[in-house]
Design an enzyme around this catalytic site. Structure first.
Site, PDB file in Angstrom:
ATOM      1  N   GLU A  56      44.778   9.024  44.139  1.00 19.90           N
ATOM      2  CA  GLU A  56      43.922   7.888  44.046  1.00 19.90           C
ATOM      3  C   GLU A  56      44.244   6.865  45.298  1.00 19.90           C
ATOM      4  O   GLU A  56      44.938   6.455  45.620  1.00 19.90           O
ATOM      5  CB  GLU A  56      44.354   7.087  42.755  1.00 19.90           C
ATOM      6  CG  GLU A  56      43.790   7.510  41.439  1.00 19.90           C
ATOM      7  CD  GLU A  56      44.283   6.504  40.142  1.00 19.90           C
ATOM      8  OE1 GLU A  56      44.916   5.466  40.877  1.00 19.90           O
ATOM      9  OE2 GLU A  56      44.698   7.011  39.353  1.00 19.90           O
ATOM     10  N   ASP A 107      47.465  -6.175  38.408  1.00 17.49           N
ATOM     11  CA  ASP A 107      48.601  -5.559  39.519  1.00 17.49           C
ATOM     12  C   ASP A 107      49.767  -6.505  39.657  1.00 17.49           C
ATOM     13  O   ASP A 107      49.916  -7.682  39.732  1.00 17.49           O
ATOM     14  CB  ASP A 107      48.226  -5.390  40.867  1.00 17.49           C
ATOM     15  CG  ASP A 107      47.296  -3.971  40.729  1.00 17.49           C
ATOM     16  OD1 ASP A 107      47.757  -2.952  40.520  1.00 17.49           O
ATOM     17  OD2 ASP A 107      46.181  -4.209  41.152  1.00 17.49           O
ATOM     18  N   TYR A 132      41.888   7.291  31.513  1.00 12.12           N
ATOM     19  CA  TYR A 132      43.248   6.784  32.375  1.00 12.12           C
ATOM     20  C   TYR A 132      43.766   5.894  31.134  1.00 12.12           C
ATOM     21  O   TYR A 132      43.259   4.917  30.785  1.00 12.12           O
ATOM     22  CB  TYR A 132      42.516   5.790  33.354  1.00 12.12           C
ATOM     23  CG  TYR A 132      43.921   5.455  34.290  1.00 12.12           C
ATOM     24  CD1 TYR A 132      45.039   4.645  33.489  1.00 12.12           C
ATOM     25  CD2 TYR A 132      43.943   5.539  35.906  1.00 12.12           C
ATOM     26  CE1 TYR A 132      46.146   4.007  34.532  1.00 12.12           C
ATOM     27  CE2 TYR A 132      44.840   4.816  36.473  1.00 12.12           C
ATOM     28  CZ  TYR A 132      45.714   4.315  35.958  1.00 12.12           C
ATOM     29  OH  TYR A 132      46.855   3.836  36.788  1.00 12.12           O
TER      30      TYR A 132
END
Lengths: 400, 266
Positions: free
Chosen positions: B49, B60, B174
């Site tokens: 990735e 994040d 995912y």
């Protein structure tokens, strides 16, 4: 005037651009909005608080001396500065805090720039017995020490945000991260008509009380609708709250005043309507300050409340459709307007609000004497007086 | 069949689990990113990735925030990242996936980016702030050119929605290991196994788990029920602890190799 059949869309803007973790929380909020907010019990409690706690309805004042001084249109001021906590922010947070409680959420988080939304949220949480944490950029924590202390007095915890530009946009990033982490028991109380659906609609509907009252009041005072509505625009909640109830009155023009900072050409501004491009930011598609590579760049404004590189999606739609016009007002014009209104009307406006006053100084003289301009006096300037004193002193030093 | 689907088919037939290490493109510069991609491939990564840095990464934690800031300070742009993919594509055969927030892709233009991505050999795209309802046009543009739009599912995703996501994703699904932002964690959620089982009950799409995975022990446990593991912050944390560039590559590659060792023995 949602022009699209998809919920939460305003023309090409709005939507819900969020991490998957938040999708269910936004669904839950949307369902609560549709089920709880229109209920009689909710409406009764909110109206009660707005009247007996927040001090509504706020007056509509005829600004006689600036009207005479400018020599044009009659100017009326919608006095949101007289609402509890000193700005329109309380209208939205009382609604959202009641909603949070009805949804069974015990913890409320919020972002704040200048601190007005943070103070309002801390106030509503104190009133309703909810736990409150407020994210504020570390730079704003330093600039707005007084509001930080007010939030703490009200029992909230202020979390300074050190990442990025250390201002409002980073506070929103951090509040979103908190929400992603604590989504099951936490309510995110967004302070403006922005963010992922349903926030722009939810906040607008809690702020439309400004325009609903103003409409009644001007009809009482003048027997007719105003010609122009003027309000400052950061995220855009005070402007949307004033504009929205007039949206189908085609004779009423809307003008939004955004942060021109040091001038749009300087690159240091918050003028998303003038210089922004469509982009995806903070959960919404809207106009943003962004470079060619899609990176958001920090806004600049003398007023922390307009220091934001995005704008509510419904405003972006109003701009594109021509329903509203948006103008950039510079830092120095706003600073002058703050002094002007203080001296002529005995009202010290917030620096944000001073942007709207600055535009009225240009607009009113161009209009006939029987025209009516209605300005949203969205907040009072107590929070800004120390900063203004320093800016004026620095200005005098420069001249000498 | 795309490289990703082929990769997971091969892993399943070997009874092995996939390792998908993450690198932020341009942290601290694209030269080092290229070295990392090549060394990850050599160390046993099954797919890589490549993170597209964004100024406001709301999903994040601090590690990837810092990493993104370093990359942006080095003037890393999406344009230069696809050029990097074009350079490394002839040198490695494993799937290369770009992961980034929507705005940089949309700023380039959905169709234009999709065309360029396909041309340089990007195999999949993960966009953490673009749910399929908002990403229809972009995801269709990618898919029509053979680039897999990889969707995310989270512990808070409803059963009904999970089925939709599993059906709509390409390459793999995912699965976000926790309710929270990215970043190394000392423990993995006890609900994770059940979460992956929820996907299994409605779909046989490969499931990779990411967010918080940081030790070989955690990798071993997750490998007992998932098809693959994404590791990001834990790699960046290790690289931050050393100064020297070649040492950064070495510690990262060693960690990738250790993790893959666990997944091989599965």
């Amino acid at each position: 005037m949602e022009a699209s059949s998809r919920p939460g869309r305003f023309g090409a803007y709005g939507g819900r651009y969020v991490p998957e973790t938040l999708v269910s929380a936004l669904d839950e909020l949307e369902q609560a909005r549709l089920r709880i907010v229109p209920s009689e019990a909710f409406e009764r409690e909110l109206q009660h608080l707005l009247r007996s706690y927040a001090g509504r309805p706020t007056p509509l004042s005829f600004a006689e001396r600036i009207t005479a001084d400018l020599g044009g249109a009659k100017i009326y001021l919608k006095r949101e500065d007289l609402a509890h906590t000193g700005a329109h922010k309380i209208n939205n947070v009382l609604g959202q805090a009641l909603l949070a409680r009805a949804m069974g959420k015990r913890r409320v988080i919020a972002e704040t720039g200048a601190g007005q939304h943070g103070v309002a949220t801390a106030t509503a949480c104190a009133l309703l017995g909810l736990e409150c944490e407020v994210y504020q950029g570390a730079e704003d924590v330093e600039r707005q020490a007084l509001n930080v202390f007010r939030m703490e007095l009200l029992g909230a915890r202020v979390r300074p945000v050190d990442s990025g530009s250390r201002t409002l946009k980073d506070a929103i990033n951090e509040a979103m991260r908190d929400w992603v982490t604590n989504v099951r028991d936490t309510y995110y109380c967004i302070g403006s008509t922005m963010g992922p659906h349903p926030y722009p609609t939810l906040v607008r509907d809690f702020q439309r009380v400004i325009g609903d009252e103003a409409r009644r009041q001007i009809l009482e005072a003048e027997g007719r609708l105003p010609d122009v509505l003027v309000a400052c625009v950061g995220g855009g909640s005070n402007a949307m709250g004033l504009f929205h109830p007039f949206v189908d009155d085609r004779s009423v023009r809307f003008v939004g005043c955004e942060a021109g900072g040091e001038g749009v050409e300087s690159g240091r501004h918050g003028a998303t309507m003038t210089a922004g491009v469509p982009g995806i930011f903070h959960g919404q598609r809207t106009l943003v300050l962004s470079d060619d590579d899609g990176q958001i760049f920090p806004a600049h404004s003398i007023s922390a409340g307009l220091d934001y590189p995005g704008v509510g999606p419904e405003h972006a739609y109003y701009r594109d459709s021509g329903r509203a016009r948006y103008v950039a007002v510079t830092d120095s014009e706003a600073l002058d307007a703050l002094g002007y209104l203080s001296r002529l009307e005995g009202i010290i406006p917030a620096l944000e609000t001073a942007h709207a006053i600055a535009h009225v100084r240009k607009l009113a003289p161009t209009l006939a004497r029987d025209a009516i301009v209605l300005v949203n006096l969205s907040g009072r300037g107590d929070k800004d007086v120390i900063q203004v004193r320093e800016l004026l002193a620095a200005g005098r030093r420069e001249k000498h | 069949m795309g490289r990703l689907s082929e990769c997971f088919r091969a892993l399943r037939s070997k009874g092995e689990r996939g390792l998908l290490p993450f690198v932020t493109a341009g942290d601290p510069d694209l030269e080092l990113t290229e070295a990392l991609v090549l060394s990850f491939a050599e160390a046993g990564a099954d797919a890589i990735e490549i993170g597209v840095p964004f100024s406001d990464p709301i999903a994040d934690g601090p590690t990837i925030q810092r990493s993104s800031q370093r990359a942006l300070a080095a003037k890393t742009s999406l344009r230069r990242i696809v050029e990097l993919v074009a350079r490394v594509r002839p040198k490695v055969d494993l799937p290369l996936v770009l992961m980034g927030y929507a705005n940089p892709f949309f700023a380039m233009g959905e169709e234009r980016f999709a065309a360029i991505a396909a041309e340089v050999g990007v195999d999949g795209v993960i966009c953490p702030d673009l749910p399929p309802e908002e990403g229809e046009v972009f995801y269709a543009a990618l898919e029509s050119r053979g680039v897999d739009p990889i969707l995310l599912a989270a512990p808070t995703t409803s059963a009904e929605r999970l089925e939709m996501l599993a059906k709509r994703t390409r390459g793999f699904l995912y699965y976000v290991a926790l309710t929270g932002v990215t970043g190394a964690r000392s423990a993995i959620s006890s609900d994770l196994r059940e979460g992956v089982a929820r996907v299994r009950s409605v779909s046989d799409v490969p499931v990779c788990v990411g967010f918080g995975v940081s030790t070989p022990e955690q990798a071993r446990e997750i490998a007992s029920y998932a098809d693959g593991i994404v590791v990001a912050s834990a790699i960046i944390d290790r690289m931050e602890r050393v100064e020297d560039r070649s040492e950064k590559v070495d510690v990262a590659a060693q960690f990738v190799s250790d993790l893959k060792g666990v997944l091989r023995r599965g």
